[in-house]
Motif scaffolding. Sequence first.
Motif, mmCIF file in Angstrom:
data_model
loop_
_atom_site.group_PDB
_atom_site.id
_atom_site.type_symbol
_atom_site.label_atom_id
_atom_site.label_comp_id
_atom_site.label_asym_id
_atom_site.label_seq_id
_atom_site.Cartn_x
_atom_site.Cartn_y
_atom_site.Cartn_z
ATOM 1 N N TYR A 19 0.755 -1.067 0.104
ATOM 2 C CA TYR A 19 -0.028 -0.061 0.039
ATOM 3 C C TYR A 19 0.860 1.334 -0.007
ATOM 4 O O TYR A 19 2.252 1.284 0.150
ATOM 5 C CB TYR A 19 -0.991 0.049 1.138
ATOM 6 C CG TYR A 19 -0.154 0.290 2.466
ATOM 7 C CD1 TYR A 19 -0.504 1.633 3.102
ATOM 8 C CD2 TYR A 19 0.578 -0.752 3.149
ATOM 9 C CE1 TYR A 19 0.457 1.873 4.285
ATOM 10 C CE2 TYR A 19 1.436 -0.233 4.249
ATOM 11 C CZ TYR A 19 1.223 0.800 4.854
ATOM 12 O OH TYR A 19 1.952 1.341 5.961
ATOM 13 N N ASP A 20 0.296 2.375 -0.164
ATOM 14 C CA ASP A 20 0.936 3.877 -0.214
ATOM 15 C C ASP A 20 0.715 4.429 1.116
ATOM 16 O O ASP A 20 -0.768 4.875 1.258
ATOM 17 C CB ASP A 20 0.516 4.471 -1.560
ATOM 18 C CG ASP A 20 0.823 5.867 -1.582
ATOM 19 O OD1 ASP A 20 1.615 6.352 -0.799
ATOM 20 O OD2 ASP A 20 0.150 6.694 -2.517
ATOM 21 N N SER A 21 1.500 4.257 1.917
ATOM 22 C CA SER A 21 1.467 5.152 3.301
ATOM 23 C C SER A 21 1.145 6.663 3.126
ATOM 24 O O SER A 21 0.611 7.278 4.025
ATOM 25 C CB SER A 21 2.502 4.825 4.133
ATOM 26 O OG SER A 21 3.728 5.742 3.557
ATOM 27 N N LYS A 22 1.276 7.394 2.016
ATOM 28 C CA LYS A 22 1.210 8.786 1.948
ATOM 29 C C LYS A 22 -0.236 9.185 1.289
ATOM 30 O O LYS A 22 -0.343 10.175 1.261
ATOM 31 C CB LYS A 22 2.355 9.482 0.835
ATOM 32 C CG LYS A 22 3.761 9.090 1.560
ATOM 33 C CD LYS A 22 4.775 9.717 0.640
ATOM 34 C CE LYS A 22 6.489 9.542 1.303
ATOM 35 N NZ LYS A 22 7.282 10.222 0.427
ATOM 36 N N LYS A 27 -4.120 4.980 3.885
ATOM 37 C CA LYS A 27 -3.690 4.579 5.317
ATOM 38 C C LYS A 27 -4.594 4.414 6.354
ATOM 39 O O LYS A 27 -4.359 3.430 7.061
ATOM 40 C CB LYS A 27 -2.566 5.851 5.687
ATOM 41 C CG LYS A 27 -2.018 5.828 7.116
ATOM 42 C CD LYS A 27 -0.736 5.559 7.011
ATOM 43 C CE LYS A 27 0.019 5.734 8.404
ATOM 44 N NZ LYS A 27 -0.020 4.445 8.984
ATOM 45 N N LEU A 28 -5.877 4.924 6.200
ATOM 46 C CA LEU A 28 -7.032 4.981 7.090
ATOM 47 C C LEU A 28 -7.290 3.517 6.882
ATOM 48 O O LEU A 28 -7.471 2.777 7.982
ATOM 49 C CB LEU A 28 -8.212 5.835 6.769
ATOM 50 C CG LEU A 28 -7.988 7.096 7.415
ATOM 51 C CD1 LEU A 28 -9.271 7.729 6.693
ATOM 52 C CD2 LEU A 28 -8.460 6.934 8.939
ATOM 53 N N GLU A 29 -7.680 2.959 5.773
ATOM 54 C CA GLU A 29 -8.170 1.494 5.296
ATOM 55 C C GLU A 29 -6.911 0.537 6.127
ATOM 56 O O GLU A 29 -7.374 -0.350 6.724
ATOM 57 C CB GLU A 29 -8.220 1.401 4.085
ATOM 58 C CG GLU A 29 -8.837 0.063 3.702
ATOM 59 C CD GLU A 29 -10.345 -0.126 3.687
ATOM 60 O OE1 GLU A 29 -10.733 -0.971 3.545
ATOM 61 O OE2 GLU A 29 -11.036 0.989 3.667
ATOM 62 N N LEU A 48 -2.544 -10.538 8.420
ATOM 63 C CA LEU A 48 -2.305 -9.570 7.491
ATOM 64 C C LEU A 48 -0.811 -8.973 7.735
ATOM 65 O O LEU A 48 -0.441 -8.610 8.905
ATOM 66 C CB LEU A 48 -3.140 -8.463 7.564
ATOM 67 C CG LEU A 48 -4.560 -8.778 7.256
ATOM 68 C CD1 LEU A 48 -5.406 -7.621 7.311
ATOM 69 C CD2 LEU A 48 -4.720 -9.161 5.824
ATOM 70 N N LYS A 49 -0.003 -8.834 6.654
ATOM 71 C CA LYS A 49 1.415 -8.243 6.494
ATOM 72 C C LYS A 49 1.086 -7.007 5.751
ATOM 73 O O LYS A 49 0.585 -7.050 4.686
ATOM 74 C CB LYS A 49 2.452 -8.980 6.141
ATOM 75 C CG LYS A 49 3.485 -8.561 5.736
ATOM 76 C CD LYS A 49 4.518 -9.874 5.157
ATOM 77 C CE LYS A 49 5.919 -9.331 4.628
ATOM 78 N NZ LYS A 49 6.740 -8.772 5.418
ATOM 79 N N MET A 50 1.541 -5.848 6.292
ATOM 80 C CA MET A 50 1.509 -4.546 5.646
ATOM 81 C C MET A 50 2.982 -4.094 4.923
ATOM 82 O O MET A 50 3.617 -4.143 5.940
ATOM 83 C CB MET A 50 0.928 -3.603 6.323
ATOM 84 C CG MET A 50 -0.501 -4.001 7.230
ATOM 85 S SD MET A 50 -1.811 -4.528 6.045
ATOM 86 C CE MET A 50 -3.167 -4.686 7.290
ATOM 87 N N THR A 51 3.019 -3.921 3.594
ATOM 88 C CA THR A 51 4.078 -3.345 3.309
ATOM 89 C C THR A 51 3.945 -2.294 2.567
ATOM 90 O O THR A 51 3.081 -2.033 1.664
ATOM 91 C CB THR A 51 4.867 -4.417 2.307
ATOM 92 O OG1 THR A 51 5.069 -5.799 2.914
ATOM 93 C CG2 THR A 51 6.027 -3.708 1.706
#
Length: 158
Positions: A19-22, A27-29, A48-51
């Motif tokens: 995902y795109d943290s910016k 980011k909310l999701e 879940l792993k978040m990258t």
Amino acid sequence: NANANANARLFSEEVNIIYDSKCNVCKLEIDFLARRDAEKINVGNPKLKMTDIEADEYDILDPANGGVSYEEGMKAIHAVTSDGKVLKGVPVFSLAYEQVQLGWLFKVTTWPIVKQLVDVGYNIFAKYRTNLTRGASVETLVQQYEEEKKLEQRIKDD
């Protein structure tokens, strides 16, 4: 043979969401899913792993990232399953929500007419997401990213 199966896994979680943290919406999701996963549903054993594709350490060559390039990752959300299958777009949300026991929310997106509408809606959002959330087109962000990487490489080479 559970041991052979464990060895074939790319990571301990079930799904790696790239995902795109910016992007504030993204980011909310991701924060919602991560919290529900770690604190409510799968405590001690997250699914879940978040990258973050914007992280300096993001590595396209890491098998856990499924070869998803910065450009691909910016154009649509991607996920990689622990066995290496790469998903893109609405199926990512469907699988992620399944992992936190909210899969029923996305069941309707499998119905033919609804699926088409949701896919079209997501594709429109994905196309203009960065303009809305980051004030620049995907093309501009990709160009900036590539220039930054070239500069970093030149600094390393010197």
